[in-house]
Enzyme design. Structure first.
Site, PDB file in Angstrom:
ATOM      1  N   ASP A  12      -2.000  -4.439   8.249  1.00 41.58           N
ATOM      2  CA  ASP A  12      -1.960  -3.803   6.925  1.00 41.58           C
ATOM      3  C   ASP A  12      -2.707  -4.541   5.807  1.00 41.58           C
ATOM      4  O   ASP A  12      -2.176  -4.697   4.700  1.00 41.58           O
ATOM      5  CB  ASP A  12      -0.489  -3.603   6.493  1.00 41.58           C
ATOM      6  CG  ASP A  12       0.271  -2.642   7.406  1.00 41.58           C
ATOM      7  OD1 ASP A  12      -0.321  -2.120   8.360  1.00 41.58           O
ATOM      8  OD2 ASP A  12       1.482  -2.427   7.162  1.00 41.58           O
ATOM      9  N   ASP A  70      -1.208   1.090   7.364  1.00 40.27           N
ATOM     10  CA  ASP A  70      -0.059   1.841   6.863  1.00 40.27           C
ATOM     11  C   ASP A  70      -0.616   3.149   6.300  1.00 40.27           C
ATOM     12  O   ASP A  70      -1.575   3.128   5.506  1.00 40.27           O
ATOM     13  CB  ASP A  70       0.599   0.991   5.755  1.00 40.27           C
ATOM     14  CG  ASP A  70       2.100   1.154   5.654  1.00 40.27           C
ATOM     15  OD1 ASP A  70       2.774   1.324   6.685  1.00 40.27           O
ATOM     16  OD2 ASP A  70       2.611   1.107   4.505  1.00 40.27           O
ATOM     17  N   HIS A 118       0.740   6.770   5.012  1.00 42.25           N
ATOM     18  CA  HIS A 118       1.861   7.664   4.697  1.00 42.25           C
ATOM     19  C   HIS A 118       1.410   8.972   4.054  1.00 42.25           C
ATOM     20  O   HIS A 118       0.500   8.966   3.210  1.00 42.25           O
ATOM     21  CB  HIS A 118       2.817   6.982   3.712  1.00 42.25           C
ATOM     22  CG  HIS A 118       3.401   5.699   4.178  1.00 42.25           C
ATOM     23  ND1 HIS A 118       4.100   5.560   5.361  1.00 42.25           N
ATOM     24  CD2 HIS A 118       3.415   4.461   3.599  1.00 42.25           C
ATOM     25  CE1 HIS A 118       4.511   4.308   5.484  1.00 42.25           C
ATOM     26  NE2 HIS A 118       4.109   3.614   4.440  1.00 42.25           N
ATOM     27  N   HIS A 167       6.452  10.928   1.646  1.00 37.71           N
ATOM     28  CA  HIS A 167       7.125  10.065   2.628  1.00 37.71           C
ATOM     29  C   HIS A 167       8.505   9.611   2.158  1.00 37.71           C
ATOM     30  O   HIS A 167       8.713   9.320   0.976  1.00 37.71           O
ATOM     31  CB  HIS A 167       6.252   8.833   2.917  1.00 37.71           C
ATOM     32  CG  HIS A 167       6.653   8.113   4.153  1.00 37.71           C
ATOM     33  ND1 HIS A 167       7.237   6.866   4.126  1.00 37.71           N
ATOM     34  CD2 HIS A 167       6.593   8.481   5.454  1.00 37.71           C
ATOM     35  CE1 HIS A 167       7.487   6.496   5.378  1.00 37.71           C
ATOM     36  NE2 HIS A 167       7.105   7.448   6.196  1.00 37.71           N
ATOM     37  N   HIS A 191       2.748   4.000  -1.850  1.00 38.70           N
ATOM     38  CA  HIS A 191       1.661   3.119  -1.397  1.00 38.70           C
ATOM     39  C   HIS A 191       0.990   3.695  -0.155  1.00 38.70           C
ATOM     40  O   HIS A 191       1.609   4.439   0.604  1.00 38.70           O
ATOM     41  CB  HIS A 191       2.199   1.707  -1.084  1.00 38.70           C
ATOM     42  CG  HIS A 191       3.161   1.695   0.059  1.00 38.70           C
ATOM     43  ND1 HIS A 191       4.489   2.042  -0.089  1.00 38.70           N
ATOM     44  CD2 HIS A 191       2.992   1.452   1.378  1.00 38.70           C
ATOM     45  CE1 HIS A 191       5.090   1.987   1.083  1.00 38.70           C
ATOM     46  NE2 HIS A 191       4.217   1.641   2.002  1.00 38.70           N
ATOM     47  N   LYS A 233       0.151   3.936  11.177  1.00 43.04           N
ATOM     48  CA  LYS A 233       1.605   4.016  11.336  1.00 43.04           C
ATOM     49  C   LYS A 233       2.255   4.483  10.051  1.00 43.04           C
ATOM     50  O   LYS A 233       1.681   4.322   8.973  1.00 43.04           O
ATOM     51  CB  LYS A 233       2.153   2.646  11.765  1.00 43.04           C
ATOM     52  CG  LYS A 233       1.882   1.547  10.749  1.00 43.04           C
ATOM     53  CD  LYS A 233       2.365   0.204  11.243  1.00 43.04           C
ATOM     54  CE  LYS A 233       2.143  -0.878  10.216  1.00 43.04           C
ATOM     55  NZ  LYS A 233       2.867  -0.694   8.959  1.00 43.04           N
ATOM     56  N   CYS A 265       6.140  -6.008   7.767  1.00 47.46           N
ATOM     57  CA  CYS A 265       5.372  -5.474   8.901  1.00 47.46           C
ATOM     58  C   CYS A 265       4.920  -6.546   9.885  1.00 47.46           C
ATOM     59  O   CYS A 265       4.910  -6.301  11.092  1.00 47.46           O
ATOM     60  CB  CYS A 265       4.224  -4.630   8.386  1.00 47.46           C
ATOM     61  SG  CYS A 265       4.849  -3.111   7.603  1.00 47.46           S
TER      62      CYS A 265
HETATM   63  C1  VGL Z   1       4.842  -2.788   4.400  1.00 49.08           C
HETATM   64  C2  VGL Z   1       6.565  -2.137   3.052  1.00 49.08           C
HETATM   65  C3  VGL Z   1       6.218  -0.813   3.214  1.00 49.08           C
HETATM   66  C4  VGL Z   1       4.102  -3.922   5.038  1.00 49.08           C
HETATM   67  C5  VGL Z   1       4.480  -1.471   4.581  1.00 49.08           C
HETATM   68  O1  VGL Z   1       2.916  -3.731   5.405  1.00 49.08           O
HETATM   69  O2  VGL Z   1       4.706  -5.006   5.181  1.00 49.08           O
HETATM   70  N1  VGL Z   1       5.892  -3.104   3.649  1.00 49.08           N
HETATM   71  N2  VGL Z   1       5.175  -0.480   3.979  1.00 49.08           N
HETATM   72 ZN    ZN Z   2       4.530   1.535   4.026  1.00 53.68          ZN
END
Ligand code: VGL
Ligand code: ZN
Length: 211
Positions: free
Chosen positions: A13, A51, A53, A57, A86, A111, A156
């Site tokens: 990410d 990431d 979404h 979401h 995000h 994801k 993550c």
């Molecule tokens: C993440 C919170 C929400 C991460 C992703 O990449 O750690 N944290 N979505």
């Molecule tokens: Zn996320």
């Protein structure tokens, strides 16, 4: 440490929304980019996660009346942290950081694309049952050791490392190629969990230095 063709670098990410100026900025998030570029050059196998979404979401606080970011809700798969909006599919915030050398990647795993379920881990969604397909990829490619880097260490990166270990891979987290969010002591809890589960912590220098 010697990097072999049986090793994979899993980069979690490294996207604009997790870097300075992003909607869920991890402190110093963009600092992982030069570190990851240096180490990725040593790997044959590099996998990136993104990431990704939909705007509606379930993990986004604005989608819940009366809820603020970083509060939690209970879903049928357990407690879910509510985040600022995000990494919405197709937005600039969801793009990889502009200096990340994404040409090094063999595979990009997206994801968190199902509206009703979050996915911290690169291997399973947050119900811990729905696979992303990455385990199948790693096994079929006969990869043995997963080196993990990226954002965020305590979400993550942590869930990805833990799931990879549970799936039977050797796992090493490259500490200085990660940055954490740190909600309620989550970075300390991450270090405890890695120790208990036999997930090693390595430094970028040790890895670059070689055997
Ligand atoms: C993440 C919170 C929400 C991460 C992703 O990449 O750690 N944290 N979505
Ligand atoms: Zn996320």
């Amino acid at each position: 440490m010697q990097i072999s063709d049986r090793d994979v670098l899993l980069v979690i990410d490294v996207q604009n929304d997790f870097c300075t100026g992003g909607t869920l900025a991890v402190p110093g998030g963009e600092k992982v980019v030069p570190a990851i570029n240096r180490i990725a050059a040593k790997f044959t196998n590099v996998v990136l996660t993104q990431d990704w979404h939909p705007g509606d979401h379930v993990s986004f606080a604005p989608n819940h009346v009366g809820k603020q970011p970083f509060q939690t809700i209970e879903l049928d798969y357990g407690t879910q942290v509510l985040w600022p909006t995000h990494c919405v599919q197709g937005t600039a915030g969801a793009e990889f950081h502009g200096e990340l050398e994404i040409i090094r990647a063999n595979l990009v795993v997206r994801k968190g694309f199902r509206r009703g379920i979050d996915s911290y881990s690169a291997l399973f969604e947050n119900d811990h049952r729905t696979p992303t397909g990455l385990i199948g990829y790693l096994r079929e490619r006969e990869l043995k050791t997963v080196f993990v880097a990226g954002l965020a260490l305590d979400f993550c990166v942590r869930f990805s490392a833990e799931d990879a270990r549970k799936a039977g891979f050797e796992v090493a987290v490259i500490e200085d190629a990660c940055r954490g969010i740190d909600l309620d002591g989550s970075v300390a809890a991450t270090h405890r969990s890695f120790r208990e589960r036999g997930i090693s912590i390595v430094s970028l220098d040790a890895l670059l230095r070689g055997p």
